[in-house]
Design an enzyme around this catalytic site. Structure first.
Site, PDB file in Angstrom:
ATOM      1  N   TYR A   1       0.802  -1.242   0.109  1.00 20.59           N
ATOM      2  CA  TYR A   1       0.028   0.000   0.159  1.00 20.59           C
ATOM      3  C   TYR A   1       0.967   1.210   0.011  1.00 20.59           C
ATOM      4  CZ  TYR A   1      -2.995  -3.763   1.435  1.00 20.59           C
ATOM      5  OH  TYR A   1      -3.669  -4.884   2.006  1.00 20.59           O
TER       6      TYR A   1
ATOM      7  N   TYR B   1     -12.285  -7.643   6.120  1.00 22.45           N
ATOM      8  CA  TYR B   1     -11.014  -7.488   5.587  1.00 22.45           C
ATOM      9  C   TYR B   1     -10.760  -8.952   5.207  1.00 22.45           C
ATOM     10  CZ  TYR B   1      -6.513  -7.264   3.352  1.00 22.45           C
ATOM     11  OH  TYR B   1      -5.416  -7.339   2.530  1.00 22.45           O
TER      12      TYR B   1
ATOM     13  N   ASP C   1     -13.450 -16.775   7.714  1.00 20.80           N
ATOM     14  CA  ASP C   1     -12.256 -16.297   7.489  1.00 20.80           C
ATOM     15  C   ASP C   1     -11.184 -16.272   8.746  1.00 20.80           C
ATOM     16  OD1 ASP C   1      -9.612 -15.212   6.862  1.00 20.80           O
ATOM     17  OD2 ASP C   1     -10.635 -13.684   5.557  1.00 20.80           O
TER      18      ASP C   1
HETATM   19  C1  PLP Z   1      -4.336 -10.994   5.834  1.00 22.86           C
HETATM   20  C2  PLP Z   1      -5.812 -11.427   5.766  1.00 22.86           C
HETATM   21  C3  PLP Z   1      -6.189 -12.023   4.449  1.00 22.86           C
HETATM   22  C4  PLP Z   1      -5.345 -11.852   3.245  1.00 22.86           C
HETATM   23  O1  PLP Z   1      -4.074 -12.710   3.463  1.00 22.86           O
HETATM   24  P1  PLP Z   1      -2.900 -12.635   2.390  1.00 22.86           P
HETATM   25  O2  PLP Z   1      -2.168 -13.579   2.875  1.00 22.86           O
HETATM   26  O3  PLP Z   1      -2.437 -11.092   2.724  1.00 22.86           O
HETATM   27  O4  PLP Z   1      -3.260 -12.571   1.193  1.00 22.86           O
HETATM   28  C5  PLP Z   1      -7.502 -12.397   4.176  1.00 22.86           C
HETATM   29  N1  PLP Z   1      -8.100 -12.581   5.191  1.00 22.86           N
HETATM   30  C6  PLP Z   1      -7.864 -11.871   6.580  1.00 22.86           C
HETATM   31  C7  PLP Z   1      -8.844 -12.126   7.622  1.00 22.86           C
HETATM   32  C8  PLP Z   1      -6.699 -11.555   6.697  1.00 22.86           C
HETATM   33  O5  PLP Z   1      -6.116 -11.023   8.113  1.00 22.86           O
END
Ligand code: PLP
Length: 436
Positions: free
Chosen positions: A23, A156, A257
């Site tokens: 970023y 996110y 996630d």
């Molecule tokens: C960091 C993160 C991602 C993305 O992972 P990368 O390895 O950076 O592509 C996705 N979801 C959550 C909740 C994250 O913290």
């Protein structure tokens, strides 16, 4: 390797002129610090200076750096082979890691898809959900529908395009990619905080969206209990429990996630355990290799896997070149086995205690809006946007590596951080908050 002092200015100049950082601008890049080695919780800079790492290199280095057990696992795998393709071949490290993940994640998750990064694991999760419903076409009433995702504001999920489409629509990159990102459904962010009595009103917007649009929604994707890069919020487990029920009622898959929360960070091995629920699909990444190499995985239930593979073309349509990278899998096995062989809950609880007591003083500062802690995550939220350069300099002066964003100063230390280092870290965070 060490960067010789006389060259280091030239090397940094090359970095400044040629290398993108996360970023970042290439016209006016924020200064970066050259790290030449790392050991335990300390980063060593080219000038010999040591910094206590409060970030675990973005959630990943839970055991600290240069760990003998992880180093040995890497060396052993290298002597066998660094990698082989996963199409038509398999290897012991992938199998062992698959066993660990199936054993440790909630019971219904039985099928494992390995990929290279968190964002890709999210893409795979979304593809699983979309392919699952497409495979039902002809059998179910929602033929050709269930193409959309539902999520909550403040989330996110990564930087690839489908992942971006479910990031927070205000703080995320929706404006920037307006007209390009798939439009998804956004429910209000859960307001009740972790540990507070649940306000059922939190669910109103989720319920309404599901009631109105469930025929179009393939899955709800959510970070369980803790929303990370979207603002560092800890929300009530009741919300997740009710969301699980609603997904069942409306025939919508649930994707958790756990990329930031997985492997102990919130005090449970996986954050969905706080709510006692299991998703249909789960993403893990970040801490999976103890911060050594990039690796992620998407797990799903028998039902999801069977649903996908019963339809056309009878397979999940994804297959990265470096799928189940052997070096990464070997290190991940060592990292996870090391974690669960130790009293990690106790370590996380002790860090939580330190963060709670150490950051409390920030609450009295006039420019601080909130202080919150869960597990090994400590957050100071300011009223105003932070001057990142100023904050970074102030942390480095105190021998600390902490990287704020937006209005948030936060720490997620390696689980091996000593009491003394935790005190230095929390004290430094309060001091820097006072300066900003
Ligand atoms: C960091 C993160 C991602 C993305 O992972 P990368 O390895 O950076 O592509 C996705 N979801 C959550 C909740 C994250 O913290």
């Amino acid at each position: 390797m060490s960067i010789p002092n006389d060259d280091s200015a030239a090397l940094l100049q090359f970095d400044r002129e040629h290398l993108w950082h996360p970023y970042a601008s290439m016209l006016d890049p924020t200064p970066v610090l050259p790290v030449v080695s790392a050991q335990g919780v300390r980063l060593t800079l080219a000038n010999g200076r040591e910094l206590i790492d409060g970030t675990s290199s973005w959630w990943s280095a839970v055991h600290g750096y240069n760990h003998p057990v992880l180093n040995a696992a890497a060396q052993k795998q290298l002597q066998a082979m660094s990698n082989v393709m996963f199409g038509g071949l398999t290897h012991p490290s992938a199998i062992r890691l698959g066993q660990l993940l199936v054993d440790l994640t909630p019971v219904p998750l039985t099928k494992v898809f390995f990929s290279d990064s968190g964002s890709v694991a999210v893409e795979v999760a979304i593809k699983m959900a979309l392919q699952f419903w497409r495979a039902q076409d002809g059998k179910k009433k929602h033929v050709g529908r269930k193409n959309k995702l539902l999520t909550v504001r403040g989330g996110y999920h990564g930087d690839t395009f489908m992942a971006m489409s479910v990031c927070d629509p205000v703080d995320g990159m929706h404006q920037l990619f307006n007209g390009i990102l798939t439009e998804q459904f956004f429910a209000d962010r859960p307001q009740t905080r972790f540990g507070e009595p649940f306000d059922t009103g939190d669910l109103d917007s989720l319920k309404e969206l599901l009631a109105t649009h469930h025929d179009d929604i393939a899955a709800l994707i959510i970070e369980p209990i803790f929303q990370g890069a979207g603002g560092m919020h800890f929300y009530a487990p009741d919300y997740l429990q009710q969301a699980r029920k609603l997904c069942n009622d409306y025939d919508v898959l649930l994707i958790c996630d756990e990329i930031a929360t997985g492997f102990g960070r919130t005090g449970k091995l996986f954050a969905c355990e706080h709510a006692g629920i299991s998703p249909d699909i789960m993403c893990v990444g970040k801490a999976i290799t103890g911060g050594y190499v990039t690796l992620a995985a998407t797990l799903c239930t028998d039902r999801v896997a069977a649903g996908i593979c019963a339809g056309e073309p009878g397979a999940l349509m994804h297959g990265p070149t470096f799928m189940a990278n052997a070096l990464a899998c070997a290190i991940a096995c060592a990292s996870i086995e090391l974690l669960i062989s130790q009293p990690w809950q106790r370590c996380v609880r002790i860090i939580e205690m330190h963060l709670r007591s150490g950051l409390e003083a920030a609450r009295a500062l006039p420019n601080v809006a909130d202080v919150r802690v869960l597990g090994a995550i400590g957050v100071i939220e300011m009223h105003d946007a932070i001057d990142i350069r100023k904050a970074q300099t102030a942390f480095v002066e105190r021998g600390l590596w902490v990287r704020p964003f937006g209005k948030i100063i936060y720490a997620m230390p390696p689980f091996v951080m000593s009491d003394d280092d935790l005190r230095t870290l929390t004290q430094g965070m309060v001091e820097v908050a006072a300066l900003l």
